[in-house]
Design a protein around this motif. Structure first.
Motif, mmCIF file in Angstrom:
data_model
loop_
_atom_site.group_PDB
_atom_site.id
_atom_site.type_symbol
_atom_site.label_atom_id
_atom_site.label_comp_id
_atom_site.label_asym_id
_atom_site.label_seq_id
_atom_site.Cartn_x
_atom_site.Cartn_y
_atom_site.Cartn_z
ATOM 1 N N ARG A 177 64.902 -58.297 -12.539
ATOM 2 C CA ARG A 177 65.216 -59.525 -11.777
ATOM 3 C C ARG A 177 65.729 -60.579 -12.746
ATOM 4 O O ARG A 177 65.393 -60.576 -13.915
ATOM 5 C CB ARG A 177 63.964 -60.063 -11.086
ATOM 6 N N GLU A 178 66.535 -61.499 -12.185
ATOM 7 C CA GLU A 178 67.012 -62.627 -12.976
ATOM 8 C C GLU A 178 65.931 -63.702 -13.003
ATOM 9 O O GLU A 178 65.240 -63.910 -12.013
ATOM 10 C CB GLU A 178 68.250 -63.229 -12.300
ATOM 11 N N ALA A 179 65.804 -64.377 -14.141
ATOM 12 C CA ALA A 179 64.894 -65.526 -14.185
ATOM 13 C C ALA A 179 65.488 -66.585 -15.097
ATOM 14 O O ALA A 179 66.235 -66.277 -16.033
ATOM 15 C CB ALA A 179 63.521 -65.102 -14.695
ATOM 16 N N SER A 180 65.142 -67.837 -14.815
ATOM 17 C CA SER A 180 65.607 -68.936 -15.648
ATOM 18 C C SER A 180 64.831 -68.943 -16.963
ATOM 19 O O SER A 180 63.610 -68.754 -16.983
ATOM 20 C CB SER A 180 65.387 -70.261 -14.924
ATOM 21 N N LEU A 181 65.546 -69.169 -18.050
ATOM 22 C CA LEU A 181 64.891 -69.291 -19.360
ATOM 23 C C LEU A 181 64.944 -70.747 -19.848
ATOM 24 O O LEU A 181 64.775 -71.030 -21.030
ATOM 25 C CB LEU A 181 65.566 -68.368 -20.380
ATOM 26 N N ALA A 182 65.166 -71.679 -18.899
ATOM 27 C CA ALA A 182 65.324 -73.094 -19.265
ATOM 28 C C ALA A 182 64.106 -73.640 -20.020
ATOM 29 O O ALA A 182 64.241 -74.534 -20.853
ATOM 30 C CB ALA A 182 65.573 -73.928 -18.008
ATOM 31 N N PHE A 183 62.912 -73.092 -19.716
ATOM 32 C CA PHE A 183 61.692 -73.653 -20.319
ATOM 33 C C PHE A 183 61.229 -72.896 -21.563
ATOM 34 O O PHE A 183 60.192 -73.227 -22.140
ATOM 35 C CB PHE A 183 60.557 -73.680 -19.286
ATOM 36 N N VAL A 184 61.934 -71.836 -21.918
ATOM 37 C CA VAL A 184 61.537 -71.071 -23.112
ATOM 38 C C VAL A 184 62.742 -70.933 -24.051
ATOM 39 O O VAL A 184 63.231 -69.826 -24.278
ATOM 40 C CB VAL A 184 60.935 -69.687 -22.751
ATOM 41 N N PRO A 185 63.217 -72.066 -24.592
ATOM 42 C CA PRO A 185 64.413 -72.021 -25.448
ATOM 43 C C PRO A 185 64.223 -71.095 -26.650
ATOM 44 O O PRO A 185 65.203 -70.596 -27.203
ATOM 45 C CB PRO A 185 64.589 -73.487 -25.888
ATOM 46 N N MET A 187 50.906 -67.201 -3.852
ATOM 47 C CA MET A 187 52.234 -67.569 -4.350
ATOM 48 C C MET A 187 52.216 -68.034 -5.804
ATOM 49 O O MET A 187 53.245 -68.185 -6.421
ATOM 50 C CB MET A 187 52.851 -68.655 -3.480
ATOM 51 N N CYS A 188 50.993 -68.287 -6.315
ATOM 52 C CA CYS A 188 50.913 -68.763 -7.695
ATOM 53 C C CYS A 188 51.007 -67.628 -8.706
ATOM 54 O O CYS A 188 50.867 -67.832 -9.899
ATOM 55 C CB CYS A 188 49.630 -69.558 -7.921
ATOM 56 N N LEU A 189 51.226 -66.431 -8.184
ATOM 57 C CA LEU A 189 51.328 -65.270 -9.040
ATOM 58 C C LEU A 189 52.394 -65.464 -10.124
ATOM 59 O O LEU A 189 53.487 -65.932 -9.845
ATOM 60 C CB LEU A 189 51.734 -64.091 -8.160
ATOM 61 N N ALA A 190 52.042 -65.118 -11.339
ATOM 62 C CA ALA A 190 53.031 -65.142 -12.413
ATOM 63 C C ALA A 190 52.846 -63.840 -13.176
ATOM 64 O O ALA A 190 51.724 -63.431 -13.440
ATOM 65 C CB ALA A 190 52.803 -66.338 -13.328
ATOM 66 N N VAL A 209 57.772 -68.021 -9.912
ATOM 67 C CA VAL A 209 58.847 -68.447 -8.995
ATOM 68 C C VAL A 209 60.225 -68.538 -9.678
ATOM 69 O O VAL A 209 60.948 -69.514 -9.532
ATOM 70 C CB VAL A 209 58.514 -69.756 -8.229
ATOM 71 N N GLY A 210 60.557 -67.471 -10.407
ATOM 72 C CA GLY A 210 61.908 -67.373 -10.961
ATOM 73 C C GLY A 210 62.144 -68.119 -12.258
ATOM 74 O O GLY A 210 63.283 -68.200 -12.713
ATOM 75 N N VAL A 266 62.502 -67.926 0.371
ATOM 76 C CA VAL A 266 63.031 -67.806 -0.982
ATOM 77 C C VAL A 266 61.884 -67.498 -1.935
ATOM 78 O O VAL A 266 60.729 -67.830 -1.679
ATOM 79 C CB VAL A 266 63.767 -69.083 -1.456
ATOM 80 N N TYR A 267 62.234 -66.834 -3.032
ATOM 81 C CA TYR A 267 61.245 -66.511 -4.055
ATOM 82 C C TYR A 267 61.264 -67.594 -5.129
ATOM 83 O O TYR A 267 60.258 -67.869 -5.780
ATOM 84 C CB TYR A 267 61.570 -65.129 -4.610
ATOM 85 N N CYS A 268 62.421 -68.263 -5.264
ATOM 86 C CA CYS A 268 62.607 -69.214 -6.352
ATOM 87 C C CYS A 268 63.344 -70.450 -5.815
ATOM 88 O O CYS A 268 64.305 -70.302 -5.062
ATOM 89 C CB CYS A 268 63.433 -68.511 -7.428
ATOM 90 N N PRO A 269 62.910 -71.663 -6.200
ATOM 91 C CA PRO A 269 63.569 -72.875 -5.698
ATOM 92 C C PRO A 269 65.066 -72.916 -6.026
ATOM 93 O O PRO A 269 65.845 -73.506 -5.281
ATOM 94 C CB PRO A 269 62.851 -74.011 -6.442
ATOM 95 N N LEU A 270 65.471 -72.255 -7.132
ATOM 96 C CA LEU A 270 66.885 -72.273 -7.504
ATOM 97 C C LEU A 270 67.761 -71.559 -6.467
ATOM 98 O O LEU A 270 68.938 -71.865 -6.312
ATOM 99 C CB LEU A 270 67.086 -71.639 -8.894
ATOM 100 N N GLU A 271 67.152 -70.606 -5.722
ATOM 101 C CA GLU A 271 67.900 -69.931 -4.653
ATOM 102 C C GLU A 271 68.306 -70.925 -3.571
ATOM 103 O O GLU A 271 69.361 -70.787 -2.944
ATOM 104 C CB GLU A 271 67.036 -68.847 -3.986
ATOM 105 N N ALA A 272 67.445 -71.919 -3.333
ATOM 106 C CA ALA A 272 67.741 -72.913 -2.293
ATOM 107 C C ALA A 272 68.931 -73.774 -2.711
ATOM 108 O O ALA A 272 69.746 -74.167 -1.873
ATOM 109 C CB ALA A 272 66.512 -73.777 -2.023
ATOM 110 N N VAL A 273 69.045 -74.065 -4.010
ATOM 111 C CA VAL A 273 70.193 -74.828 -4.501
ATOM 112 C C VAL A 273 71.474 -74.013 -4.275
ATOM 113 O O VAL A 273 72.482 -74.536 -3.806
ATOM 114 C CB VAL A 273 70.031 -75.169 -6.002
#
Ligand code: SF4
Lengths: 82, 379
Positions: free
Chosen positions: A31-39, A1-4, A51-52, B124-131
């Protein structure tokens, strides 16, 4: 699961720091991913996604170094090697 | 193909699997090593890649690779799995988890079984999905099974902050996050330790940076090379560690510099720090390690599923026949376990190291059972 995995940012939406998202292309799969950590990430950049969430923008200069290093390496174990 | 700035786009995958370049690195490692060196790759993703590419065979006998505890599924203790089973069985509750955790055995079954018996367990693949699930199901409670290392904790911290911002009260976490450097220290302080160098997990360092490893490398005089996950990365990381060992050095070096910056990712670290604090944690195989885990800060205790649902404490009962504790400390190889491939298989695992793709037992089962014991060519 630690795959990135590395993927390319196709587009960015959301301006707010916590909810900034990107559409990321992983070898053809989007796929959608959060960019919160890479401003600092911009469209066209490659990012590492886990993990997204994108965790790092890949540095192309640094990526090329390993090939330069291997090419420059003397191949001592092969007689007459490069 | 050798990528160049003018050539086709880098994709950051196939280029790092080039067979001719890998062979050159392998020869260089053999040439440089004057004796057998024992190295531990910390991360299960690295173990998986090493087994898949057959790097351990290609480097034998000059490099002995032992496989570290860097698989979050593998180190989650059984009493935490029992807490998950308790929560997941409750009516009116959605239990959201990464897929790998569904097959990890607790003391009486696994999450798969709870799901089959009617529990609302969702992958889930991402914790944000749970939210999102919590927002979409206001009449149900949603609990996210929050496991993982420093790589995963920023994503969970983000989920908590997004839930807070959305003002929802039906979302909580069963937290079991662990941290890599205290585990490395514990392994090195063990008098039976045979590890002479580490390949540290690149993605953990992408978040945390490398400063925490410097005092460990100094104290134990051991090379710690922050390494990536593709064959060329792993081979270059090994070559860097061997070069240090042959020169009697013990320093922190970064092989995975395309992704890892010296001081890591400031945004991720600061969000993580705002939600979590360091606590003592129990590791499967390694036991209790002080300051090796993350717990929710007091101001986020409303998101703590243990408090919210008044969970009881479960005893830790690891199956006696499973030697995964010794494997996770690098003292045994999976094939030395009498259960390996017999009473323990990926379909019916006795221990967690057989569950996850990244668990050492599962990697050996997949790539080293008799039918596949011929060294695999590089991918
Ligand atoms: S093969 Fe199964 S029983 Fe043996 S150590 Fe691995 S997980 Fe445990």
């Amino acid at each position: 699961m630690c795959l990135a995995v590395p993927g390319k940012i196709e587009s960015i939406h959301g301006e707010e720091a916590l909810t900034r998202m990107g559409r990321i292309n992983f070898g053809g799969v989007i796929r959608e991913a959060s960019l919160a950590f890479v401003p600092e990430a911009r469209q066209g950049d490659y990012v590492i996604v886990h993990v997204g969430c994108a965790l790092s923008v890949i540095d192309e200069e640094e990526a090329l170094q390993i090939f330069q290093y291997i090419n420059a390496m003397r191949d001592d174990s092969v007689p007459g090697g490069p | 193909m050798i990528p160049s700035r003018e050539g086709p786009d880098m994709k950051y995958l196939d280029e790092f699997r080039d067979v001719a370049m890998a062979q050159k690195l392998v020869r260089q490692i053999h040439h440089r090593a004057s004796r057998t060196w024992t190295l531990m790759e910390m991360c299960g993703g690295q173990t998986h890649a090493i087994m898949k590419a057959g790097l351990d065979d290609l480097l034998s006998p000059c490099i002995r690779l032992v496989h570290g505890p860097g698989c979050p599924v593998c180190v989650t203790p059984m009493h935490v799995v029992d807490e998950a089973l308790d929560l997941a069985s409750r009516p009116g509750l959605i239990f959201a988890s990464f897929g790998d955790m569904l097959r990890v055995p607790g003391s009486h079954g696994d999450l798969r079984g709870v799901k089959a018996a009617g529990g609302d367990v969702r992958v889930v693949y991402c914790p944000l999905e749970a939210v999102k699930m919590a927002i979409q199901n206001p009449s149900l409670e949603v609990v996210f099974f929050s496991i993982g290392f420093e790589t995963t904790a920023p994503a969970t911290a983000l989920a908590v902050r997004q839930a807070q911002q959305a003002g929802i009260h039906n979302f909580s976490l069963l937290v079991s996050h662990v941290l890599v450097p205290p585990a490395i220290e514990t392994l090195l302080a063990d008098p039976d330790c045979t590890i002479q160098g580490f390949l540290a997990a690149g993605h953990v360092c992408a978040v945390m940076g490398c400063t925490e490893y410097v005092p460990i490398a100094d104290r134990f005089r051991v090379p710690i090379v922050v390494t990536g996950f593709e064959p060329l990365d792993l081979l270059q990381g090994i070559l860097m560690a061997v070069t240090q060992l042959e020169a009697n050095h013990g320093q922190v070096e970064i092989q995975y510099s395309r992704v890892v910056r010296q001081d890591g990712n400031a945004a991720a670290r600061s969000l993580m720090g705002s939600v979590f604090e360091r606590i003592s944690a129990n590791w499967r195989g390694l036991g209790e390690i002080p300051a090796s885990g993350l717990g929710l800060r007091a101001e986020f205790s409303a998101f703590d599923a243990r408090k919210k649902f008044g969970l009881q404490k479960f005893a830790d009962l690891d199956p006696v026949e499973c030697i995964s504790g010794l494997i996770l400390r690098g003292l045994r190889k999976p094939v030395e376990c009498p259960c390996f491939g017999a009473s323990c298989t990926p379909e019916f695992p006795l221990g967690a190291t057989m569950v996850s793709e990244e668990g050492a037992c599962a990697a050996y089962y997949r790539y080293r059972t008799p039918s596949t014991s011929i060294p695999q060519p590089l991918p």
